[in-house]
Design a protein around this motif. Structure first.
Motif: not given
Ligand code: G6P
Length: 372
Positions: A60-63, A107-109, A112, A158-160, A248, A366-367, A369
């Motif tokens: 999702c998102g930047t990933a 996924s960074q985190s 997600t 929050v934004a990657s 963002e 949110a950092k 989700v």
């Molecule tokens: C949220 C963050 C984004 C990020 C996305 C995916 O929406 O605000 O910056 O790209 O989640 O997060 P992840 O941890 O799965 O890479």
């Protein structure tokens, strides 16, 4: 606290600056005697990697944009079809998954929920799963057959930003490993690509030196209500990432387009004064695409667009038509996105700052989700 930011005014400013290290640390220990070594993948076995017929990337998102960049590289090097799908779309469309499909989550985190549920679904359907993740021991890696960690260090804003370049780096290492196992890349080609990858941290340092100019541009443009981004090939996901960063961080309406699609619709949006960032492919690396993107620039300029080109050092073809040119160092075509994204991140960050916004914690976001 200020101390955690190491003297920087925001986590994002710190994390943007840490990008050379994020890439270097993700590479570290993974290139040995001219070969890519990823011990985490050994459990999967080379014969499994050889037998893969298709790769589906979910994120999702930047990933997801990191996945889109990597698609070009993995297909070119390993000759495997790669599709990139948003995690939340993937799971609900009855995707075709077989034992020889490899599902790669990014996924960074690692938390997600949309991506986690997609990984679980893929496993249930019998696909192999590997995860690209920046957080040791997170849930998504635990639910995957194997994990390749990015070593960007903790990302707090929050934004990657730095996680994105680390994700592309890890995916490139994986792609090169896959290519070797499958015999689709010879010694010389592999050595060339590895040298390109290893040169990225230093080049990122050079791009960051342009930041003051980008900041000035952002301050001039603080009242802008809409910004468009164009890119082609690996520059296309970078255009979308540039637009996402601006939404963002600065709450400005922004859209990224494939440059080739311009004439099929988006050109209708161009009116006098419309700012358009154009990610220009290298004239050396993309002899066929470069003139096409330059002619896109001419077309929008003729309709009054204000063009900001992100172009390779020495590319003179853009000069007559661009209002501003931001230079990136020479790099192989697949490595340009790792450099071109930086001025776009800096632009969004500085515009956010110019508007007096909280660059680390944008409204409504949110950092990670952790709900679907
Ligand atoms: C949220 C963050 C984004 C990020 C996305 C995916 O929406 O605000 O910056 O790209 O989640 O997060 P992840 O941890 O799965 O890479």
């Amino acid at each position: 606290a200020a101390s955690e930011k190491g003297g920087w005014s925001s986590f994002m400013r710190k994390e943007v600056q840490e990008q050379p290290d994020a890439v270097a640390n993700t590479i570290r220990g993974r290139i040995v005697d001219g070969q890519v070594v990823i011990p985490e993948l050994e459990g999967l076995g080379d014969d499994v990697l050889r037998g893969i017929r298709r790769i589906t990337v979910i994120a999702c998102g930047t990933a997801a944009y990191a996945g889109m960049v990597a698609k070009y590289a993995i297909e070119q090097w390993a000759r495997i079809p790669v599709e990139v799908e948003l995690s939340h779309e993937f799971r609900y469309r009855d995707p075709v998954l077989e034992a020889d499909t490899l599902v790669v989550s990014i996924s960074q985190s690692g938390e997600t929920m949309d991506t986690l549920m997609a990984v679980k679904y893929a496993r249930e359907q019998g696909a192999r799963t590997i995860s690209i993740c920046n957080t040791q021991g997170a849930t998504i890696p635990r639910e995957s057959d194997a994990v390749v960690y990015t070593h960007a260090g903790p990302e707090v804003a929050v934004a990657s930003t730095k996680a994105f370049v680390a994700q592309i780096t890890a995916l490139y290492l994986f792609g090169l490993r896959l290519a070797r196992v499958r015999g689709t890349l010879g010694d010389a080609a592999l050595a060339e690509q590895l040298a390109e990858l290893q040169a990225v941290p230093e080049k990122l340092g050079e791009v960051l030196e342009e930041s003051d100019r980008v900041a000035q541009l952002a301050h001039w443009m603080a009242d802008t209500r809409s910004v468009l981004f164009l890119g082609r090939h690996v520059g296309y996901p970078i255009a979308m990432e540039g637009a996402l960063k601006l939404k963002e961080l600065a709450y400005i309406h922004a859209e990224g387009f494939a440059a080739g699609e311009l004439k099929h619709g988006p050109i209708a949006l161009i009116e006098p004064g419309q700012p358009v960032f154009v990610v220009v492919p290298s004239p050396r690396g993309s002899a066929t695409l470069h003139p096409k993107v330059v002619s896109n620039i001419q077309e929008i300029r003729a309709r009054g667009a204000r063009v900001i080109a992100i172009a390779e050092a020495g590319d003179a073809a853009v000069l007559p038509f661009a209002d501003e040119v931001i230079r990136i160092p020479l790099a192989g075509p697949l490595f340009e996105p790792l450099l071109a994204v930086v001025p776009l991140q800096v632009f969004a960050m500085e515009l956010s700052t110019a508007k007096g916004l909280d660059v680390d914690q944008p409204r409504n976001l949110a950092k990670s989700v952790t709900v679907e």
